[in-house]
Design a protein around this motif. Structure first.
Motif, PDB file in Angstrom:
ATOM      1  N   ARG A  69      87.346   3.579  -6.008  1.00  0.00           N
ATOM      2  CA  ARG A  69      87.830   2.151  -5.184  1.00  0.00           C
ATOM      3  C   ARG A  69      88.707   1.376  -5.091  1.00  0.00           C
ATOM      4  O   ARG A  69      89.193   1.446  -5.939  1.00  0.00           O
ATOM      5  N   LEU A  70      89.716   2.190  -3.618  1.00  0.00           N
ATOM      6  CA  LEU A  70      90.853   1.112  -3.609  1.00  0.00           C
ATOM      7  C   LEU A  70      90.414   0.661  -3.053  1.00  0.00           C
ATOM      8  O   LEU A  70      90.456  -0.327  -2.006  1.00  0.00           O
ATOM      9  N   VAL A  71      92.170  -0.531  -3.993  1.00  0.00           N
ATOM     10  CA  VAL A  71      92.353  -1.805  -3.695  1.00  0.00           C
ATOM     11  C   VAL A  71      93.497  -2.308  -3.489  1.00  0.00           C
ATOM     12  O   VAL A  71      94.925  -1.489  -4.008  1.00  0.00           O
ATOM     13  N   ARG A  72      94.257  -3.063  -2.196  1.00  0.00           N
ATOM     14  CA  ARG A  72      95.224  -3.442  -1.735  1.00  0.00           C
ATOM     15  C   ARG A  72      95.981  -4.890  -2.105  1.00  0.00           C
ATOM     16  O   ARG A  72      97.158  -4.906  -2.838  1.00  0.00           O
ATOM     17  N   LYS A  73      94.909  -5.308  -2.195  1.00  0.00           N
ATOM     18  CA  LYS A  73      95.446  -7.008  -2.902  1.00  0.00           C
ATOM     19  C   LYS A  73      94.450  -7.087  -4.311  1.00  0.00           C
ATOM     20  O   LYS A  73      93.601  -6.594  -4.505  1.00  0.00           O
ATOM     21  N   ARG A  74      95.126  -7.689  -5.409  1.00  0.00           N
ATOM     22  CA  ARG A  74      94.297  -7.949  -6.544  1.00  0.00           C
ATOM     23  C   ARG A  74      93.026  -9.085  -5.728  1.00  0.00           C
ATOM     24  O   ARG A  74      93.667 -10.233  -5.287  1.00  0.00           O
ATOM     25  N   VAL A  75      92.029  -8.646  -6.688  1.00  0.00           N
ATOM     26  CA  VAL A  75      91.375  -8.613  -6.764  1.00  0.00           C
ATOM     27  C   VAL A  75      90.626  -9.753  -8.298  1.00  0.00           C
ATOM     28  O   VAL A  75      90.821  -9.604  -8.532  1.00  0.00           O
ATOM     29  N   GLY A  76      89.806 -10.214  -7.666  1.00  0.00           N
ATOM     30  CA  GLY A  76      89.135 -11.023  -9.083  1.00  0.00           C
ATOM     31  C   GLY A  76      88.489  -9.605 -10.408  1.00  0.00           C
ATOM     32  O   GLY A  76      88.483  -8.944  -9.789  1.00  0.00           O
ATOM     33  N   ALA A  77      88.284 -10.325 -11.573  1.00  0.00           N
ATOM     34  CA  ALA A  77      87.697  -9.239 -12.742  1.00  0.00           C
ATOM     35  C   ALA A  77      86.384  -9.209 -12.216  1.00  0.00           C
ATOM     36  O   ALA A  77      86.053  -7.590 -11.895  1.00  0.00           O
ATOM     37  N   PRO A  78      85.408  -9.246 -11.181  1.00  0.00           N
ATOM     38  CA  PRO A  78      83.495  -8.388 -11.498  1.00  0.00           C
ATOM     39  C   PRO A  78      84.573  -7.497 -10.378  1.00  0.00           C
ATOM     40  O   PRO A  78      84.212  -6.713 -10.147  1.00  0.00           O
ATOM     41  N   ALA A  79      85.240  -8.390  -9.459  1.00  0.00           N
ATOM     42  CA  ALA A  79      85.209  -7.246  -7.939  1.00  0.00           C
ATOM     43  C   ALA A  79      85.865  -5.877  -8.539  1.00  0.00           C
ATOM     44  O   ALA A  79      86.193  -4.954  -8.239  1.00  0.00           O
ATOM     45  N   ALA A  80      87.548  -6.071  -9.853  1.00  0.00           N
ATOM     46  CA  ALA A  80      88.212  -5.484 -10.134  1.00  0.00           C
ATOM     47  C   ALA A  80      86.938  -4.132 -11.146  1.00  0.00           C
ATOM     48  O   ALA A  80      87.883  -3.144 -11.391  1.00  0.00           O
ATOM     49  N   ALA A  81      85.893  -5.211 -11.659  1.00  0.00           N
ATOM     50  CA  ALA A  81      85.304  -3.624 -12.992  1.00  0.00           C
ATOM     51  C   ALA A  81      84.787  -2.989 -11.393  1.00  0.00           C
ATOM     52  O   ALA A  81      84.534  -1.554 -12.367  1.00  0.00           O
TER      53      ALA A  81
END
Length: 124
Positions: A69-81
């Motif tokens: 999944r692509l993310v443009r903004k920094r996300v929390g650790a659970p969402a980043a995983a």
């Protein structure tokens, strides 16, 4: 950003999913050749798409991740995983911590004999 909504910059994504601490470190790793996408060295502005394999070499360890999944903004650790599949080899085991001879507080400077004993212990 890019005109295509299905892509994101590789340095931004590496930072967003918390593989590096700052975006500047992610961009520096790209410029130094420590980041590869699908086997190719990339510049920081390289477009990234879902399904791409990203190899990042940081502090003597290589992280191999597949973009889900692509993310443009920094996300929390659970969402980043959830944004990547980690295929990295396990980190090497930490070597045993060597006990260092400690001197009593106020004992002063070690004598020549004590110093040699300490050096003998460290050489093992």
């Amino acid at each position: 950003m890019t005109s295509d909504e299905g892509t994101v910059r590789v340095d931004s994504w590496i930072w967003s999913v918390r593989l590096t601490g700052t975006r500047a470190l992610a961009a520096a790793a790209c410029r130094a050749g420590h980041v590869r996408v699908n086997g190719e060295r990339v510049k920081p502005a390289q477009a990234l798409r879902p399904g791409d394999e990203v190899r990042v070499r940081l502090s003597e360890r290589e992280r191999i991740v597949v973009v889900t999944r692509l993310v443009r903004k920094r996300v929390g650790a659970p969402a980043a995983a959830e944004c990547f599949l980690d295929h990295s080899p396990p980190p090497p085991p930490r070597e045993e911590i060597v006990t260092v001879a400690e001197r009593d507080r106020g004992a002063g400077r070690p004598t020549k004999r004590e110093r040699r004993d300490t050096e003998r212990l460290r050489a093992r």
